[in-house]
Design a protein around this motif. Structure first.
Motif, mmCIF file in Angstrom:
data_model
loop_
_atom_site.group_PDB
_atom_site.id
_atom_site.type_symbol
_atom_site.label_atom_id
_atom_site.label_comp_id
_atom_site.label_asym_id
_atom_site.label_seq_id
_atom_site.Cartn_x
_atom_site.Cartn_y
_atom_site.Cartn_z
ATOM 1 N N LEU A 5 0.892 -0.986 0.047
ATOM 2 C CA LEU A 5 -0.189 0.199 -0.310
ATOM 3 C C LEU A 5 1.107 1.294 -0.425
ATOM 4 C CD1 LEU A 5 -2.673 -0.805 2.732
ATOM 5 C CD2 LEU A 5 -2.971 -1.417 -0.272
ATOM 6 N N ASN A 6 0.706 2.340 -0.450
ATOM 7 C CA ASN A 6 1.562 3.336 -0.703
ATOM 8 C C ASN A 6 1.758 4.408 0.485
ATOM 9 O OD1 ASN A 6 1.447 3.922 -3.139
ATOM 10 N ND2 ASN A 6 -0.262 5.142 -3.658
ATOM 11 N N SER A 7 2.223 4.734 0.997
ATOM 12 C CA SER A 7 2.457 5.717 2.389
ATOM 13 C C SER A 7 1.497 6.250 3.027
ATOM 14 C CB SER A 7 3.789 7.077 2.044
ATOM 15 O OG SER A 7 3.516 7.781 1.227
ATOM 16 N N GLY A 8 -0.375 6.814 2.514
ATOM 17 C CA GLY A 8 -0.885 7.540 2.701
ATOM 18 C C GLY A 8 -1.541 6.554 3.305
ATOM 19 N N ALA A 9 -1.421 5.239 2.925
ATOM 20 C CA ALA A 9 -2.717 4.590 3.258
ATOM 21 C C ALA A 9 -2.758 3.697 5.064
ATOM 22 C CB ALA A 9 -2.568 2.840 2.131
ATOM 23 N N ALA A 10 -3.956 3.627 5.941
ATOM 24 C CA ALA A 10 -4.209 3.022 7.119
ATOM 25 C C ALA A 10 -3.917 1.212 6.423
ATOM 26 C CB ALA A 10 -5.628 2.910 7.444
ATOM 27 N N VAL A 11 -3.132 1.314 7.732
ATOM 28 C CA VAL A 11 -2.609 -0.868 7.314
ATOM 29 C C VAL A 11 -3.316 -1.148 8.623
ATOM 30 C CG1 VAL A 11 -0.413 -0.558 6.177
ATOM 31 C CG2 VAL A 11 -0.322 -0.060 8.527
ATOM 32 N N SER A 12 -3.698 -2.103 9.029
ATOM 33 C CA SER A 12 -4.762 -2.600 10.138
ATOM 34 C C SER A 12 -3.348 -2.778 11.132
ATOM 35 C CB SER A 12 -4.820 -3.297 9.501
ATOM 36 O OG SER A 12 -4.386 -5.215 8.773
ATOM 37 N N ALA A 13 -2.723 -3.019 11.214
ATOM 38 C CA ALA A 13 -1.858 -3.262 11.846
ATOM 39 C C ALA A 13 -1.326 -2.774 12.707
ATOM 40 C CB ALA A 13 -0.412 -4.320 11.860
ATOM 41 N N ALA A 14 -1.734 -1.076 12.519
ATOM 42 C CA ALA A 14 -1.098 0.310 13.086
ATOM 43 C C ALA A 14 -2.998 0.565 13.998
ATOM 44 C CB ALA A 14 -0.045 1.124 12.252
ATOM 45 N N SER A 15 -3.732 -0.236 13.430
ATOM 46 C CA SER A 15 -5.117 0.457 13.811
ATOM 47 C C SER A 15 -5.168 0.805 15.446
ATOM 48 C CB SER A 15 -5.939 -0.663 13.708
ATOM 49 O OG SER A 15 -7.769 -0.063 14.822
#
Length: 340
Positions: free
Chosen positions: A16-26
């Motif tokens: 994913l792009n750098s601006g995307a949210a990642v689930s592990a960092a929710s």
């Protein structure tokens, strides 16, 4: 088994792009919840929304045309699915988080009233705290579903639901994307429904729209999706520079199309001829149940004890489908024939 979820989380970080949210960092959930072996937190949120009662009721709630007799007019459920499809298409192209995008899109209208925005305006007029469907959607997932336990969704999904229409933007790009996808979806499917109903004709749509977007629902949506993909930024060196938007010239034409729809459809007396009845019905039910708290179903009686009668009545009516609201109105106000 947890390796399946971890594999997805690693894929998000890598792809994913750098601006995307990642689930592990929710930012997580209000209440502690064990991690799923297979699904990420946002995949679980999506599934919880799809399986909840409020989601199923959307199929019997008005989009624009109140309780239409034709089978092909949109309902609040089909609108929701179209928003999710458009948002996921754009999210994939922009390398944003599709699972978070889909969860927000599927949950964004869970708190909508019967009879569409006519019902929303009626409740807003009588409920002392005011009523906004996006706030009610959050209340549904936090409080009303699962017998008062709520769905315990993540903060990213709840924030996207809350911010999907007006006011402050969501803190994720995925939430901002759903806001734009919602608008793309409803303008275009409402054009399709208005054409079917004979309220407008294709020839009345501005030449600028035809030049930029074409003559069909599919071509218009495709043009708006492509413009959004082209103009949006999701991998800027400075996160503050990331943005979800259309190209300026496309936005100007789209905004003009929006104004046209308000003038010719959303405020059209022909389309809205039944809304006065819906307004009266909602307000009559509200006043009746406020005066007869004992008539509330038990699940709402509990809310009345905790938060007051008016809050409970507002929740009860907001959760009704069009058909159920009419049924309850008839039971309360229409006399039955004598049964021996």
């Amino acid at each position: 088994m947890k390796e399946y979820r971890q594999r997805t989380e690693e894929y998000e970080r890598a792809f994913l792009n750098s601006g995307a949210a990642v689930s592990a960092a929710s930012r997580g959930r209000a209440l502690p919840d064990n991690e799923d072996a297979i699904r990420t937190c946002w995949q679980r949120d999506r599934d919880r929304i799809i399986h909840c009662k409020s989601f199923r009721r959307l199929k019997h709630k008005t989009q624009v045309f109140l309780s239409p007799e034709g089978d092909h007019y949109r309902t609040r459920l089909t609108h929701t699915l179209e928003v999710a499809q458009i948002a996921r298409t754009i999210a994939r192209a922009l390398r944003l988080n599709e699972d978070l995008t889909e969860a927000i899109a599927l949950g964004h209208d869970l708190g909508h009233t019967p009879f569409g925005h006519a019902g929303e305006r009626a409740l807003d007029a009588v409920y002392p705290g005011g009523f906004k469907h996006y706030e009610q959607s959050v209340r549904v997932v936090e409080k009303l579903e699962k017998d008062g336990r709520g769905l315990n969704l993540t903060e990213e999904v709840k924030n996207g639901i809350l911010c999907h229409t007006k006011g402050t933007e969501a803190f994720t790009l995925e939430g901002r994307l759903v806001r734009l996808a919602d608008r793309i979806a409803y303008i275009n499917h409402d054009i399709d429904d208005a054409l079917r109903a004979g309220v407008i004709t294709e020839e009345e749509i501005a030449d600028a729209v035809h030049e930029k977007m074409g003559y069909t629902t599919a071509s218009r949506i495709n043009a708006l999706v492509l413009s959004t993909i082209e103009a949006s930024v999701t991998d800027a060196a400075d996160p503050a520079d990331n943005v979800i938007k259309m190209e300026d010239d496309m936005w100007q034409v789209f905004d003009g199309l929006n104004r046209f729809m308000f003038e010719r459809v959303y405020l059209n007396p022909v389309c809205k001829s039944e809304e006065k009845k819906a307004d009266m019905l909602i307000k009559a039910l509200y006043n009746y149940f406020c005066a007869h708290e004992s008539a509330l179903p038990e699940e709402y009686a509990g809310i009345a004890r905790e938060e007051g009668t008016e809050r409970a009545v507002c929740d009860y009516i907001a959760g009704m489908t069009d058909h159920y609201a009419v049924q309850v109105f008839e039971e309360v106000f229409v006399p039955e024939g004598w049964k021996n």
